[in-house]
Design a protein around this motif. Structure first.
Motif: not given
Length: 423
Positions: A51-59, A198-208, A290-298
């Protein structure tokens, strides 16, 4: 992502058709239900963290806030108790026309369409096909790829395939078209999709951690705290980041099982997605996120407290390449959008003496060097206890006595929650 501008459903609720998919396998579906009943303690813990993971989607979070049904303790309790009852019907009832689960799925789909239509009128964007498909992850992703952290038994391939089929059917019933239904792939592909997400969406979004996320999630935690032991906002956030695999949250974790998928997307591909999203309602208002979330590098994000006397000059001392330092320029920006940094700071609720610091990680081996349980000791004592007790309780599921004790406690909790729904 090519369907980001495609609504999951259109029209009115009366126009929606409820039917089983042509590929429905009743035997497999019921076996998926049994997999839940055999592992419900861990699966429900995963669902709460999801639930927390899904709520981390800004839109998506802004659309949820717009409904006005989750922003306070009382509204959150009502909404998510109802969500649990719906999910419980899906897991426990036969899926045939007229059954509780059939009626529940029809109702939930109509509710999603109503929320999407209402958000569209307010320029918040609609619920898109990819967003609805990714919601499936919230129910089956962690039990599938992180079962060892949840006390879930995962040694039977047929059981796991049946669980995936169960969610393929539920996804279809909620409006996910077959070409976007992640659970229709073979088991290994579904697992890889989960790891990619997990790599491209949730790891960055759960840090922000945005202000709105904190507000909405605290309301949920406060709503359920009287009914669930060892529950607090900070401990739930810690356990969710532990499930995601963010470095620093590896308390009582087998490091040999920590996994981050290899890079699959280039920055050019991610930028193309961002440019497609940026002008659209719902995304435009939170573009910086989204610009902070969608990044090539970890990346590892950290909020740093700055002494007032150096705050004025701090930005000028950051390395110009942005590899490590204050997050002053977002990926993909050309310096012509000074409002993006302000937007990100406002969304995260940073004060004048706080800075968002980003550490770029070159590869998976370097990522592994940051792993550990360093974040646990930063929590208040009560939250540390909550996190430890929850993790240890989940591990008890692998013993017969522990499983019995957990199931007994869970049955009592579910009884109280169902009584609450009855009121």
């Amino acid at each position: 992502m090519s369907a980001i501008n495609k609504p999951c459903d259109v029209g009115t609720g009366a126009e929606l058709e409820t039917r089983l998919p042509s590929w429905f396998d009743e035997t497999k579906f019921k076996r998926g239900q049994k997999f839940y009943s055999d592992n419900r303690f861990g699966i429900l813990q995963a669902n709460f963290c999801s639930l927390l993971v899904l709520l981390a989607d800004p839109k998506g979070l802004r659309i949820l806030e717009h409904t006005g049904k989750s922003s306070t303790t009382e509204t959150a309790r009502k909404r998510y108790v109802s969500t649990f009852v719906h999910m419980n019907d899906w897991y426990e009832c036969e899926l045939v026309p007229g059954s509780r689960s059939w009626k529940s799925l029809s109702q939930v789909r109509r509710m999603h369409l109503s929320a999407s239509n209402s958000a569209t009128k307010r320029n918040l964007g609609f619920i898109s096909t990819p967003e609805m498909a990714l919601t499936t992850f919230g129910f089956m992703g962690f039990p599938l790829v992180r079962p060892h952290l949840l006390g879930i038994r995962y040694d039977n391939r047929e059981d796991r395939e049946a669980f995936v089929h169960f969610w393929a059917v539920i996804g279809f019933m909620l409006g996910v078209q077959d070409e976007y239904n992640m659970c229709l792939n073979r088991l290994e592909v579904v697992e890889m999709i989960c790891h990619v997400v997990i790599r491209y969406v949730f790891i960055p979004s759960l840090q922000l951690e945005t202000q709105l996320l904190r507000h909405m999630m605290r309301a949920i935690v406060e709503a359920f705290a009287p009914y669930m032991p060892f529950l607090s906002y900070e401990s739930v956030m810690f356990l969710t980041r532990r499930l995601i695999g963010i470095p620093g949250y590896q308390y009582s974790v087998d490091m040999a099982k920590e996994y981050i998928c290899r890079p699959l997307l280039t920055q050019a591909e991610l930028d193309a997605v961002l440019e497609h999203m940026a002008p659209r309602d719902g995304y435009r208002q939170v573009e910086a996120m989204y610009r902070a979330i969608f990044t090539e590098k970890l990346r590892i994000y950290t909020v740093k407290e700055l002494p007032d006397e150096i705050n004025q000059n701090y930005l000028e001392t950051v390395d110009s390449d942005g590899t490590n330092g204050t997050y002053t320029q977002l990926a993909g920006e050309d310096g012509q959008k000074p409002s993006s940094e302000r937007q990100l700071r406002e969304l995260l609720g940073l004060t004048h003496n706080q800075a968002l610091v980003v550490t770029m990680v070159e590869d998976e081996s370097e990522w592994a060097t940051y792993r550990g349980d360093t974040k646990l000791k930063l929590l208040p004592a009560r939250d540390q206890t909550n996190a430890r007790m929850t993790a240890q309780t989940l591990n008890l599921c692998y013993s017969t006595i522990g499983r019995f004790a957990n199931e007994t406690a869970l049955s009592f909790i579910l009884y109280r929650i169902k009584r609450l729904h009855g009121k």
